[in-house]
Write an enzyme that holds these catalytic residues in place. Structure first.
Site, short mmCIF file in Angstrom:
data_model
loop_
_atom_site.label_atom_id
_atom_site.label_comp_id
_atom_site.label_asym_id
_atom_site.label_seq_id
_atom_site.Cartn_x
_atom_site.Cartn_y
_atom_site.Cartn_z
CG ASP A 12 101.71 14.25 57.64
OD1 ASP A 12 102.84 14.74 57.45
OD2 ASP A 12 100.83 14.80 58.30
CB VAL A 45 109.22 13.76 46.00
CG1 VAL A 45 109.69 12.80 44.90
CG2 VAL A 45 110.32 13.95 47.04
CE1 TYR A 72 101.56 28.85 56.98
CE2 TYR A 72 100.78 31.07 57.46
CZ TYR A 72 100.59 29.71 57.48
OH TYR A 72 99.42 29.18 57.99
CE LYS A 99 99.08 27.72 54.49
NZ LYS A 99 98.43 26.40 54.27
#
Length: 260
Positions: free
Chosen positions: A36, A66, A172, A176
Protein backbone atom coordinates in the site's frame (compact mmCIF):
# COMPACT_ATOMS: atom_id res chain seq x y z
CA UNK A 1 -8.48 -24.15 0.59
CA UNK A 2 -5.13 -24.87 2.22
CA UNK A 3 -2.61 -22.20 1.18
CA UNK A 4 0.16 -23.21 3.58
CA UNK A 5 3.57 -22.17 2.28
CA UNK A 6 2.25 -20.12 -0.61
CA UNK A 7 3.07 -16.44 -1.01
CA UNK A 8 0.28 -13.96 -1.67
CA UNK A 9 0.72 -10.30 -2.63
CA UNK A 10 -2.23 -7.96 -2.08
CA UNK A 11 -2.09 -4.43 -3.44
CA UNK A 12 -4.15 -1.98 -1.45
CA UNK A 13 -3.49 -4.39 1.41
CA UNK A 14 -3.93 -1.76 4.12
CA UNK A 15 -7.36 -0.67 2.86
CA UNK A 16 -10.74 -1.96 3.94
CA UNK A 17 -11.16 -4.84 1.50
CA UNK A 18 -7.43 -5.34 1.00
CA UNK A 19 -6.79 -5.84 4.70
CA UNK A 20 -9.61 -8.36 4.92
CA UNK A 21 -8.07 -10.18 1.96
CA UNK A 22 -4.64 -10.23 3.64
CA UNK A 23 -6.13 -11.67 6.83
CA UNK A 24 -8.17 -14.23 4.89
CA UNK A 25 -5.16 -15.51 2.96
CA UNK A 26 -3.04 -15.66 6.11
CA UNK A 27 -5.76 -17.56 7.95
CA UNK A 28 -5.60 -20.16 5.16
CA UNK A 29 -1.84 -20.46 5.71
CA UNK A 30 -0.35 -18.14 3.09
CA UNK A 31 2.60 -15.87 3.71
CA UNK A 32 1.40 -12.38 2.88
CA UNK A 33 2.87 -9.30 1.23
CA UNK A 34 0.96 -6.17 2.23
CA UNK A 35 1.44 -3.49 -0.43
CA UNK A 36 0.00 0.00 0.00
CA UNK A 37 1.07 3.62 -0.23
CA UNK A 38 1.14 4.52 3.49
CA UNK A 39 4.25 3.11 5.27
CA UNK A 40 2.72 3.27 8.76
CA UNK A 41 -0.46 1.44 7.77
CA UNK A 42 1.53 -1.14 5.79
CA UNK A 43 3.75 -1.91 8.77
CA UNK A 44 0.78 -2.06 11.15
CA UNK A 45 -1.17 -4.53 8.99
CA UNK A 46 1.86 -6.70 8.23
CA UNK A 47 2.81 -6.86 11.91
CA UNK A 48 -0.73 -7.65 13.02
CA UNK A 49 -1.10 -10.47 10.51
CA UNK A 50 2.25 -12.02 11.43
CA UNK A 51 1.40 -11.94 15.14
CA UNK A 52 -2.15 -13.21 14.78
CA UNK A 53 -1.72 -15.94 12.18
CA UNK A 54 1.92 -16.96 12.63
CA UNK A 55 2.82 -16.54 8.96
CA UNK A 56 5.65 -14.63 7.36
CA UNK A 57 4.75 -11.17 6.12
CA UNK A 58 6.36 -8.39 4.14
CA UNK A 59 5.18 -4.80 4.13
CA UNK A 60 5.85 -2.78 0.99
CA UNK A 61 5.08 0.95 0.84
CA UNK A 62 4.72 1.58 -2.89
CA UNK A 63 3.09 4.32 -4.94
CA UNK A 64 1.48 2.41 -7.81
CA UNK A 65 1.68 5.51 -10.00
CA UNK A 66 5.52 5.23 -10.00
CA UNK A 67 6.47 2.66 -12.63
CA UNK A 68 9.99 1.90 -11.41
CA UNK A 69 8.71 1.17 -7.91
CA UNK A 70 6.01 -1.14 -9.26
CA UNK A 71 8.45 -3.05 -11.44
CA UNK A 72 10.79 -3.60 -8.47
CA UNK A 73 8.11 -5.33 -6.40
CA UNK A 74 8.46 -8.94 -7.64
CA UNK A 75 12.20 -8.93 -6.98
CA UNK A 76 11.66 -7.65 -3.46
CA UNK A 77 9.05 -10.33 -2.83
CA UNK A 78 11.25 -13.11 -4.17
CA UNK A 79 14.21 -11.94 -2.09
CA UNK A 80 12.17 -11.83 1.11
CA UNK A 81 9.79 -14.78 0.71
CA UNK A 82 11.21 -16.91 -2.09
CA UNK A 83 8.57 -16.48 -4.78
CA UNK A 84 4.98 -15.56 -5.52
CA UNK A 85 1.94 -17.80 -5.94
CA UNK A 86 -1.02 -15.42 -5.63
CA UNK A 87 -1.34 -11.84 -6.85
CA UNK A 88 -4.41 -9.84 -5.82
CA UNK A 89 -4.80 -6.45 -7.52
CA UNK A 90 -7.07 -4.69 -5.04
CA UNK A 91 -5.64 -1.15 -4.93
CA UNK A 92 -7.41 1.65 -6.70
CA UNK A 93 -8.97 5.06 -6.44
CA UNK A 94 -12.54 4.84 -5.17
CA UNK A 95 -15.41 7.22 -4.49
CA UNK A 96 -13.92 8.54 -1.27
CA UNK A 97 -10.55 9.39 -2.82
CA UNK A 98 -9.89 13.10 -2.45
CA UNK A 99 -8.85 14.16 -5.94
CA UNK A 100 -9.59 17.35 -7.89
CA UNK A 101 -12.30 16.79 -10.46
CA UNK A 102 -13.47 13.61 -8.70
CA UNK A 103 -16.85 12.75 -7.23
CA UNK A 104 -18.54 15.46 -9.28
CA UNK A 105 -20.68 15.80 -12.40
CA UNK A 106 -19.31 14.59 -15.72
CA UNK A 107 -18.72 18.12 -17.01
CA UNK A 108 -16.44 18.88 -14.04
CA UNK A 109 -14.45 15.66 -14.06
CA UNK A 110 -10.75 16.32 -14.59
CA UNK A 111 -8.64 14.88 -17.41
CA UNK A 112 -5.58 14.94 -15.15
CA UNK A 113 -7.47 12.89 -12.57
CA UNK A 114 -8.65 10.52 -15.32
CA UNK A 115 -5.00 9.88 -16.23
CA UNK A 116 -3.97 9.31 -12.61
CA UNK A 117 -6.87 6.93 -11.98
CA UNK A 118 -6.02 5.00 -15.15
CA UNK A 119 -2.40 4.76 -14.02
CA UNK A 120 -3.28 3.25 -10.64
CA UNK A 121 -6.47 1.28 -11.41
CA UNK A 122 -5.43 -0.22 -14.75
CA UNK A 123 -1.83 0.43 -15.80
CA UNK A 124 -0.29 -0.62 -12.47
CA UNK A 125 -2.03 -4.03 -12.47
CA UNK A 126 -0.77 -4.59 -16.04
CA UNK A 127 2.77 -3.67 -15.01
CA UNK A 128 2.73 -5.74 -11.86
CA UNK A 129 1.27 -8.84 -13.49
CA UNK A 130 3.76 -8.57 -16.34
CA UNK A 131 6.70 -8.17 -13.96
CA UNK A 132 5.45 -11.06 -11.79
CA UNK A 133 4.74 -13.51 -14.62
CA UNK A 134 7.98 -15.46 -14.25
CA UNK A 135 7.44 -16.00 -10.52
CA UNK A 136 3.81 -16.97 -11.03
CA UNK A 137 4.70 -19.44 -13.79
CA UNK A 138 7.35 -21.06 -11.61
CA UNK A 139 4.93 -21.38 -8.71
CA UNK A 140 2.96 -24.35 -9.97
CA UNK A 141 -0.11 -22.69 -8.43
CA UNK A 142 0.11 -19.25 -10.02
CA UNK A 143 -3.11 -17.28 -9.83
CA UNK A 144 -4.01 -13.63 -10.38
CA UNK A 145 -7.18 -12.13 -8.92
CA UNK A 146 -8.19 -8.68 -10.14
CA UNK A 147 -10.74 -6.70 -8.15
CA UNK A 148 -13.25 -5.01 -10.41
CA UNK A 149 -16.59 -3.40 -9.63
CA UNK A 150 -20.26 -3.54 -10.55
CA UNK A 151 -19.56 -0.32 -12.44
CA UNK A 152 -17.09 -2.16 -14.64
CA UNK A 153 -20.01 -4.17 -16.05
CA UNK A 154 -23.00 -1.80 -15.79
CA UNK A 155 -23.80 1.87 -16.03
CA UNK A 156 -24.60 3.96 -12.94
CA UNK A 157 -28.02 4.98 -11.71
CA UNK A 158 -27.20 8.57 -10.85
CA UNK A 159 -30.47 9.00 -8.95
CA UNK A 160 -28.85 7.06 -6.11
CA UNK A 161 -26.59 10.03 -5.42
CA UNK A 162 -29.13 12.86 -5.56
CA UNK A 163 -29.02 15.06 -2.48
CA UNK A 164 -25.75 13.52 -1.24
CA UNK A 165 -22.09 14.51 -1.49
CA UNK A 166 -21.33 11.25 -3.30
CA UNK A 167 -20.66 10.76 -7.01
CA UNK A 168 -19.81 8.20 -9.66
CA UNK A 169 -16.88 8.90 -11.97
CA UNK A 170 -16.28 7.90 -15.57
CA UNK A 171 -12.62 7.11 -14.89
CA UNK A 172 -13.51 4.60 -12.18
CA UNK A 173 -16.00 2.76 -14.37
CA UNK A 174 -13.78 2.78 -17.45
CA UNK A 175 -10.71 1.49 -15.61
CA UNK A 176 -12.64 -1.24 -13.82
CA UNK A 177 -14.18 -2.32 -17.13
CA UNK A 178 -10.70 -2.35 -18.65
CA UNK A 179 -9.39 -4.46 -15.79
CA UNK A 180 -12.06 -7.07 -16.44
CA UNK A 181 -11.13 -7.27 -20.11
CA UNK A 182 -7.45 -7.47 -19.16
CA UNK A 183 -8.43 -10.44 -16.97
CA UNK A 184 -10.02 -12.25 -19.89
CA UNK A 185 -7.11 -11.44 -22.21
CA UNK A 186 -4.47 -12.63 -19.75
CA UNK A 187 -6.39 -15.79 -18.90
CA UNK A 188 -5.69 -17.22 -22.34
CA UNK A 189 -2.24 -15.72 -22.81
CA UNK A 190 -0.80 -16.89 -19.47
CA UNK A 191 -2.46 -20.31 -19.54
CA UNK A 192 -1.83 -23.04 -18.63
CA UNK A 193 0.70 -22.06 -15.96
CA UNK A 194 -1.17 -19.08 -14.52
CA UNK A 195 -4.89 -18.65 -13.91
CA UNK A 196 -6.39 -15.14 -14.08
CA UNK A 197 -9.84 -14.31 -12.70
CA UNK A 198 -11.67 -11.36 -11.20
CA UNK A 199 -14.10 -10.46 -8.44
CA UNK A 200 -16.60 -7.61 -8.78
CA UNK A 201 -17.84 -6.34 -5.44
CA UNK A 202 -21.07 -4.43 -5.17
CA UNK A 203 -21.47 -1.46 -2.88
CA UNK A 204 -19.84 -2.00 0.53
CA UNK A 205 -21.43 -0.33 3.55
CA UNK A 206 -19.19 2.29 5.18
CA UNK A 207 -21.66 4.65 6.82
CA UNK A 208 -22.61 6.35 3.57
CA UNK A 209 -25.36 8.93 3.42
CA UNK A 210 -28.57 7.21 4.65
CA UNK A 211 -30.43 8.39 1.54
CA UNK A 212 -27.93 6.59 -0.67
CA UNK A 213 -27.99 3.44 1.48
CA UNK A 214 -31.79 3.23 1.42
CA UNK A 215 -31.90 3.62 -2.37
CA UNK A 216 -29.06 1.17 -2.92
CA UNK A 217 -30.61 -1.51 -0.72
CA UNK A 218 -33.96 -1.11 -2.47
CA UNK A 219 -32.21 -1.91 -5.77
CA UNK A 220 -30.41 -4.97 -4.36
CA UNK A 221 -32.23 -8.33 -4.43
CA UNK A 222 -30.62 -9.45 -1.16
CA UNK A 223 -31.77 -6.21 0.45
CA UNK A 224 -28.56 -4.89 1.92
CA UNK A 225 -25.17 -3.44 1.07
CA UNK A 226 -22.15 -5.71 1.18
CA UNK A 227 -19.42 -6.05 3.78
CA UNK A 228 -15.76 -6.93 3.51
CA UNK A 229 -16.61 -10.34 5.00
CA UNK A 230 -18.84 -11.06 2.00
CA UNK A 231 -15.78 -11.05 -0.29
CA UNK A 232 -13.78 -13.70 1.56
CA UNK A 233 -15.35 -16.82 0.05
CA UNK A 234 -14.84 -15.73 -3.55
CA UNK A 235 -11.24 -14.79 -2.78
CA UNK A 236 -10.40 -18.14 -1.19
CA UNK A 237 -12.07 -20.03 -4.02
CA UNK A 238 -10.01 -18.26 -6.69
CA UNK A 239 -6.78 -18.25 -4.67
CA UNK A 240 -6.84 -21.97 -3.88
CA UNK A 241 -6.88 -25.25 -5.77
CA UNK A 242 -10.66 -25.36 -5.42
CA UNK A 243 -10.66 -23.32 -8.64
CA UNK A 244 -7.87 -25.24 -10.37
CA UNK A 245 -9.97 -25.53 -13.56
CA UNK A 246 -11.28 -21.95 -13.50
CA UNK A 247 -9.73 -19.11 -15.45
CA UNK A 248 -10.97 -16.06 -17.32
CA UNK A 249 -14.01 -15.75 -15.07
CA UNK A 250 -15.58 -12.88 -13.16
CA UNK A 251 -17.48 -13.50 -9.91
CA UNK A 252 -20.10 -10.90 -9.03
CA UNK A 253 -20.32 -10.46 -5.26
CA UNK A 254 -23.05 -7.85 -5.33
CA UNK A 255 -26.15 -9.23 -3.63
CA UNK A 256 -27.76 -9.59 -7.04
CA UNK A 257 -27.36 -5.92 -8.01
CA UNK A 258 -26.45 -6.76 -11.62
CA UNK A 259 -29.05 -9.54 -11.95
CA UNK A 260 -32.03 -7.26 -12.64
Amino acid sequence: MDLTGRVALVTGGAGYIGRTFCETLAEAGANVVVLDIDPERVDEVAGYIADRFGVSTLGLAVDLAVQDDVLAVPGRVEEALGGMDILVNCAGFVGTSKLPGWGCGFEEQSVDTWRLVAEVNLTAPFELIQASTDLLRRSGHGTVINIGSIYGVSGPDMSLYEGTSMGNDAAYAATKGGLLQLTRWLSTVLAPEVRVNSICPGGVFRNQDPKFVKRYEKNTPLGRMGTEEDMKGALLFLASDLSAYVTGQNIMVDGGWTAW
